[in-house]
Design a protein around this motif. Structure first.
Motif, PDB file in Angstrom:
ATOM      1  N   PRO A 153     -52.485  19.472  37.912  1.00  0.00           N
ATOM      2  CA  PRO A 153     -53.207  19.921  36.716  1.00  0.00           C
ATOM      3  C   PRO A 153     -53.527  18.771  35.766  1.00  0.00           C
ATOM      4  N   ALA A 154     -54.593  18.963  34.997  1.00  0.00           N
ATOM      5  CA  ALA A 154     -54.959  17.970  33.990  1.00  0.00           C
ATOM      6  C   ALA A 154     -53.815  17.809  32.988  1.00  0.00           C
ATOM      7  N   GLY A 155     -53.644  16.591  32.505  1.00  0.00           N
ATOM      8  CA  GLY A 155     -52.581  16.322  31.538  1.00  0.00           C
ATOM      9  C   GLY A 155     -51.249  15.976  32.160  1.00  0.00           C
ATOM     10  N   THR A 156     -51.193  15.869  33.483  1.00  0.00           N
ATOM     11  CA  THR A 156     -49.942  15.511  34.160  1.00  0.00           C
ATOM     12  C   THR A 156     -49.523  14.099  33.773  1.00  0.00           C
ATOM     13  N   ASP A 157     -48.273  13.947  33.388  1.00  0.00           N
ATOM     14  CA  ASP A 157     -47.728  12.646  32.983  1.00  0.00           C
ATOM     15  C   ASP A 157     -47.455  11.821  34.242  1.00  0.00           C
ATOM     16  N   ALA A 158     -48.263  10.793  34.438  1.00  0.00           N
ATOM     17  CA  ALA A 158     -48.162   9.993  35.659  1.00  0.00           C
ATOM     18  C   ALA A 158     -46.808   9.316  35.798  1.00  0.00           C
ATOM     19  N   ALA A 159     -46.310   8.746  34.710  1.00  0.00           N
ATOM     20  CA  ALA A 159     -45.038   8.031  34.769  1.00  0.00           C
ATOM     21  C   ALA A 159     -43.895   8.958  35.157  1.00  0.00           C
ATOM     22  N   LEU A 211     -43.971  16.122  44.123  1.00  0.00           N
ATOM     23  CA  LEU A 211     -45.289  16.730  44.251  1.00  0.00           C
ATOM     24  C   LEU A 211     -45.247  18.216  43.897  1.00  0.00           C
ATOM     25  N   ALA A 212     -44.224  18.912  44.381  1.00  0.00           N
ATOM     26  CA  ALA A 212     -44.113  20.347  44.088  1.00  0.00           C
ATOM     27  C   ALA A 212     -43.974  20.576  42.590  1.00  0.00           C
ATOM     28  N   ALA A 213     -43.176  19.759  41.939  1.00  0.00           N
ATOM     29  CA  ALA A 213     -42.999  19.902  40.490  1.00  0.00           C
ATOM     30  C   ALA A 213     -44.297  19.591  39.751  1.00  0.00           C
ATOM     31  N   ALA A 214     -45.006  18.555  40.193  1.00  0.00           N
ATOM     32  CA  ALA A 214     -46.270  18.200  39.550  1.00  0.00           C
ATOM     33  C   ALA A 214     -47.295  19.308  39.706  1.00  0.00           C
ATOM     34  N   ARG A 215     -47.402  19.882  40.887  1.00  0.00           N
ATOM     35  CA  ARG A 215     -48.353  20.952  41.128  1.00  0.00           C
ATOM     36  C   ARG A 215     -48.029  22.191  40.284  1.00  0.00           C
ATOM     37  N   ALA A 216     -46.739  22.389  40.007  1.00  0.00           N
ATOM     38  CA  ALA A 216     -46.320  23.541  39.211  1.00  0.00           C
ATOM     39  C   ALA A 216     -46.528  23.313  37.713  1.00  0.00           C
ATOM     40  N   GLY A 217     -46.975  22.133  37.337  1.00  0.00           N
ATOM     41  CA  GLY A 217     -47.246  21.849  35.929  1.00  0.00           C
ATOM     42  C   GLY A 217     -46.043  21.387  35.137  1.00  0.00           C
ATOM     43  N   VAL A 218     -44.957  21.026  35.838  1.00  0.00           N
ATOM     44  CA  VAL A 218     -43.738  20.601  35.140  1.00  0.00           C
ATOM     45  C   VAL A 218     -43.976  19.346  34.281  1.00  0.00           C
TER      46      VAL A 218
END
Length: 221
Positions: free
Chosen positions: A170-176, A210-217
């Motif tokens: 999702p947009a706004g995902t914190d890359a670091a 990846l799973a956490a990022a996709r979930a918007g965490v």
């Protein structure tokens, strides 16, 4: 003034108020003889760390291996802490082979595997471990290591930027935060529990991130 003395003189930068501030250890001029001396000392520092660890690192050993007079090394780097910090400072400015597999899953998996390789490789592993060990006990090395990781996080941000553009995160995902979550389990095993690490462990850590990022965490609030 001879070359040895000239090279030993630390240059400074001036602020608008006229106050002088010393540059980082060894960083006197960006090119020419000084750059060659700095690189020779950095190479010698890494070689000494690989063979002897941080506890075995000495100014004398680096001077002997690099061919740079120990007086110059002392004056420009000051101590083994200065040598280690400058080696990290140089490394933080170098490009890193950030994976580009065409998808976030492959990119994170390859990123995690790069970390594992960096610590398990017979040549690079002892140096990487020495820096971590030194940072735990030595504030200057710790600050340099923090800056090194900050640079790596910045370089790795493109993995998340590409993933967002492809709709994989999702947009706004914190890359670091994605990168930290991907590699943190590896450092935990390497330096806390001493458990073995390999590609399977790296792949699992990448999949979790990846799973956490996709979930918007990791979407910034």
């Amino acid at each position: 003034m001879d070359d040895e003395t000239r090279l030993a003189q630390p240059e400074v930068t001036m602020t608008s108020s006229g106050t002088s501030h010393g540059t980082s250890p060894g960083a006197v001029r960006p090119g020419g003889r000084t750059a060659r001396v700095r690189e020779a000392v950095r190479a010698a520092t890494l070689a000494e760390l690989a063979e002897k660890g941080f506890d075995g690192l000495t100014v004398e050993g680096v001077a002997l291996r690099s061919g740079v007079h120990k007086t110059t090394v002392y004056r420009r780097w000051g101590s083994v802490e200065g040598l280690a910090a400058d080696a990290l400072d140089l490394a933080s400015g170098e490009p890193w082979p950030v994976p580009d597999t065409g998808g976030a899953e492959g990119d994170l998996r390859e990123l995690a595997r790069l970390v594992v390789t960096g610590f398990t490789d017979p040549e690079t592993g002892p140096v990487s471990a020495a820096f971590i060990s030194a940072a735990v006990r030595n504030p200057p090395t710790a600050r340099a290591l923090h800056a090194f990781f900050a640079a790596r996080h910045e370089q790795s941000a493109v993995i998340v930027e590409r993933a967002v553009a492809r709709g994989e995160m999702p947009a706004g995902t914190d890359a670091a935060e994605v990168v930290r979550t991907c590699v943190a389990p590896l450092y935990y095993r390497l330096f806390i529990t001493g458990e073995p690490v390999g590609e399977a462990v790296a792949d699992r850590a990448a999949a979790a991130a990846l799973a956490a990022a996709r979930a918007g965490v990791f979407v910034s609030g």
